[in-house]
Enzyme design. Structure first.
Site, PDB file in Angstrom:
ATOM      1  CB  SER A   1      -0.938  -0.010   1.208  1.00 51.73           C
ATOM      2  OG  SER A   1      -0.211  -0.229   2.398  1.00 51.73           O
TER       3      SER A   1
ATOM      4  CE1 TYR B   1      17.657   0.845   8.246  1.00 55.62           C
ATOM      5  CE2 TYR B   1      19.230  -0.805   7.492  1.00 55.62           C
ATOM      6  CZ  TYR B   1      17.934  -0.323   7.552  1.00 55.62           C
ATOM      7  OH  TYR B   1      16.923  -1.029   6.966  1.00 55.62           O
TER       8      TYR B   1
ATOM      9  CG  LEU C   1      14.169   6.237  -2.022  1.00 55.27           C
ATOM     10  CD1 LEU C   1      13.516   5.216  -2.902  1.00 55.27           C
ATOM     11  CD2 LEU C   1      14.125   7.603  -2.684  1.00 55.27           C
TER      12      LEU C   1
HETATM   13  P1  NAD Z   1       6.420   1.545   4.168  1.00 58.69           P
HETATM   14  O1  NAD Z   1       6.162   1.893   5.583  1.00 58.69           O
HETATM   15  O2  NAD Z   1       6.183   2.581   3.131  1.00 58.69           O
HETATM   16  O3  NAD Z   1       5.540   0.257   3.748  1.00 58.69           O
HETATM   17  C1  NAD Z   1       5.250  -0.780   4.620  1.00 58.69           C
HETATM   18  C2  NAD Z   1       4.124  -1.650   4.094  1.00 58.69           C
HETATM   19  O4  NAD Z   1       3.925  -2.727   5.017  1.00 58.69           O
HETATM   20  C3  NAD Z   1       2.762  -0.942   3.978  1.00 58.69           C
HETATM   21  O5  NAD Z   1       2.085  -1.433   2.834  1.00 58.69           O
HETATM   22  C4  NAD Z   1       2.021  -1.401   5.240  1.00 58.69           C
HETATM   23  O6  NAD Z   1       0.612  -1.405   5.136  1.00 58.69           O
HETATM   24  C5  NAD Z   1       2.543  -2.814   5.337  1.00 58.69           C
HETATM   25  N1  NAD Z   1       2.407  -3.409   6.673  1.00 58.69           N
HETATM   26  C6  NAD Z   1       3.008  -3.034   7.833  1.00 58.69           C
HETATM   27  N2  NAD Z   1       2.635  -3.873   8.831  1.00 58.69           N
HETATM   28  C7  NAD Z   1       1.790  -4.789   8.287  1.00 58.69           C
HETATM   29  C8  NAD Z   1       1.091  -5.911   8.794  1.00 58.69           C
HETATM   30  N3  NAD Z   1       1.182  -6.299  10.069  1.00 58.69           N
HETATM   31  N4  NAD Z   1       0.315  -6.602   7.930  1.00 58.69           N
HETATM   32  C9  NAD Z   1       0.182  -6.252   6.634  1.00 58.69           C
HETATM   33  N5  NAD Z   1       0.847  -5.209   6.100  1.00 58.69           N
HETATM   34  C10 NAD Z   1       1.641  -4.495   6.916  1.00 58.69           C
HETATM   35  O7  NAD Z   1       7.918   1.003   4.130  1.00 58.69           O
HETATM   36  P2  NAD Z   1       9.068   0.946   3.033  1.00 58.69           P
HETATM   37  O8  NAD Z   1      10.072   1.985   3.379  1.00 58.69           O
HETATM   38  O9  NAD Z   1       8.556   0.858   1.657  1.00 58.69           O
HETATM   39  O10 NAD Z   1       9.738  -0.448   3.445  1.00 58.69           O
HETATM   40  C11 NAD Z   1       9.530  -1.669   2.772  1.00 58.69           C
HETATM   41  C12 NAD Z   1      10.794  -2.497   2.853  1.00 58.69           C
HETATM   42  O11 NAD Z   1      11.842  -1.816   2.158  1.00 58.69           O
HETATM   43  C13 NAD Z   1      11.306  -2.721   4.279  1.00 58.69           C
HETATM   44  O12 NAD Z   1      11.839  -4.017   4.381  1.00 58.69           O
HETATM   45  C14 NAD Z   1      12.402  -1.693   4.398  1.00 58.69           C
HETATM   46  O13 NAD Z   1      13.363  -2.026   5.370  1.00 58.69           O
HETATM   47  C15 NAD Z   1      12.981  -1.756   2.999  1.00 58.69           C
HETATM   48  N6  NAD Z   1      13.827  -0.612   2.613  1.00 58.69           N
HETATM   49  C16 NAD Z   1      13.448   0.677   2.853  1.00 58.69           C
HETATM   50  C17 NAD Z   1      14.283   1.721   2.501  1.00 58.69           C
HETATM   51  C18 NAD Z   1      13.908   3.161   2.730  1.00 58.69           C
HETATM   52  O14 NAD Z   1      14.784   4.031   2.664  1.00 58.69           O
HETATM   53  N7  NAD Z   1      12.666   3.472   2.964  1.00 58.69           N
HETATM   54  C19 NAD Z   1      15.511   1.452   1.852  1.00 58.69           C
HETATM   55  C20 NAD Z   1      15.848   0.131   1.581  1.00 58.69           C
HETATM   56  C21 NAD Z   1      15.003  -0.895   1.971  1.00 58.69           C
END
Ligand code: NAD
Ligand code: NA
Length: 398
Positions: free
Chosen positions: A50, A236, A274
């Site tokens: 989402s 981190y 990001l």
């Molecule tokens: P985000 O917070 O934008 O998205 C998280 C998603 O998980 C959402 O769709 C939310 O609804 C869902 N979610 C959370 N708890 C839930 C549950 N119990 N049941 C069902 N859905 C659930 O996060 P993001 O930054 O896109 O992170 C996604 C992945 O990417 C993570 O593993 C994060 O560590 C990784 N990541 C993020 C970054 C960054 O800079 N943001 C960089 C590299 C990797």
């Protein structure tokens, strides 16, 4: 109702339905502008679909590869007088755009860590798609109720071993200050963080899907990780969250074994830092991102979530060549972030950055803009003083 941003700390309590729809549309337009991804995925499950990287993955699969998509997430619908969450509105907008394009898209709102939601998802795949050929695992959550024990585990964002002191920014006020973060007090904090953000739940999903026969021959699964620069290592990669990422990455060989008889493969992709709802909660990181954006934009190599995911699909996962992996077997789309020239400049700016020069030497303006965009705010075409209908439905959720 009239919906304007209401910010508390690093979260925004309100979201704008038309603004988030515009944000989704921009991402769709970007993917379309890049053309079709040859031999891309056809039937896709996105867990964490989402917001952030998961939403961008779903958009890339659907609009870059005409894929049918099922999305799982945990969001709140609107109630009269109370807006829904950004991820709710994003999905409503995504499904409508997908339907208009003749693409199958259904969503499940609930706790992805639970066995119940896994069962529901598997049943939906069986009924509508038969099997999927790609599973994207993109959850980011502060807690997890363990499906076997019922215990609620809470993750922490802490250094391990010693107190970490460095600069951080309050990105709303623009005040740069020193922050000291105490190290974890017990192994338990580390274990809990691994339980929440490590690879166990990803493994549970793939095991249960495999057993149910809903993974197609040659299916792929990908989860997302982060490494980042040395300056954020204490909080981190060498901190509690880094231990969870080690665990996630360590799950790849297990899943490869599990998938070998159907010719499937699992991957971790290391993505760029990001602005997302999750990353804005990590101390120090938003200041780093503001400097990183400045440097990468100046060099013409800046990417947002959608650019990252489009590149991951088109040039890594579905490029017609062997997928390049690093020495630890990971896909790297943080390659431009980690370039020497980029990191050297960020490190130089890091030494100089202060409240006084924040606007000049960092892209704090871009950070803030991206942050508000996540919630559907700061879009020129939208009049935020005008009434909007907060009661938006996700078509597939009754
Ligand atoms: P985000 O917070 O934008 O998205 C998280 C998603 O998980 C959402 O769709 C939310 O609804 C869902 N979610 C959370 N708890 C839930 C549950 N119990 N049941 C069902 N859905 C659930 O996060 P993001 O930054 O896109 O992170 C996604 C992945 O990417 C993570 O593993 C994060 O560590 C990784 N990541 C993020 C970054 C960054 O800079 N943001 C960089 C590299 C990797
Ligand atoms: Na291809």
């Amino acid at each position: 109702m009239i919906i304007q941003p209401r910010v508390r700390g690093f979260i925004c309590l309100t979201s704008h339905p038309e603004g988030t729809a515009q944000h989704v549309k921009q991402q769709i337009d970007y993917v379309k502008s890049k053309g079709k991804i040859d031999n891309g995925p056809k039937k896709v499950l996105v867990i964490g679909a989402s917001t952030g990287f998961g939403l961008a993955s779903r958009i890339t699969a659907a609009f870059g590869s005409d894929a049918d998509t099922i999305g799982v997430f945990f969001e709140k619908p609107a109630a009269p007088g109370k807006p829904g969450t950004a991820g709710w509105y994003n999905t409503a907008a995504f499904e409508k755009e997908a339907q208009a394009a003749g693409l199958y898209a259904k969503s499940i709102n609930g706790d992805a860590f639970s066995d119940e939601i896994k069962k529901q998802t598997i049943a939906l795949i069986k009924e509508d798609l038969g099997q999927v050929d790609l599973v994207v695992y993109s959850l980011a959550s502060p807690r997890r109720t363990h499906p076997k024990t019922g215990t609620v585990h809470t993750s922490v964002l802490k250094p391990i071993g010693q107190t970490f002191t460095d600069k951080t920014v309050d990105f709303h006020s623009g005040v740069v200050s020193d922050i000291s973060i105490q190290p974890v007090e017990s192994e338990e904090d580390i274990d809990n963080t691994i339980t929440v953000m490590g690879g166990e739940d990803w493994k549970f999903w793939i095991e249960q899907m495999k057993k149910a026969g809903v993974l197609a021959e040659g299916a792929k699964t990908v989860a997302y990780s982060y490494i980042g620069p040395e300056l954020t290592y204490p909080i981190y990669r060498n901190g509690t969250i880094g231990k969870a990422k080690d665990d996630l990455e360590g799950t790849v060989p297990l899943l490869n074994d599990l998938l070998s008889d159907i010719g499937g493969r699992s991957y971790v992709s290391v993505n760029k830092a990001l602005v997302t709802q999750s990353s804005s909660a990590i101390p120090v990181v938003p200041l780093y991102i503001s400097l990183l954006y400045k440097v990468m934009k100046e060099k013409g190599i800046h990417e947002g979530t959608i650019e990252q995911m489009q590149r991951l699909f088109a040039e890594r996962l579905y490029a017609d060549r062997e997928i390049p992996l690093d020495e630890k077997g990971r896909i790297r789309v943080d390659d431009w972030e980690m370039r020497d020239d980029v990191q050297t400049e960020v490190a130089k700016l890091w030494e100089q950055i202060s409240t006084e020069n924040l606007e000049q030497i960092s892209d704090i303006v871009g950070y803030r803009n991206d942050f508000f965009n996540l919630f559907g705010f700061n879009f020129d075409a939208i009049d935020y003083n005008k009434d909007t209908n907060e009661l938006v439905n996700i078509p597939s959720i009754k």
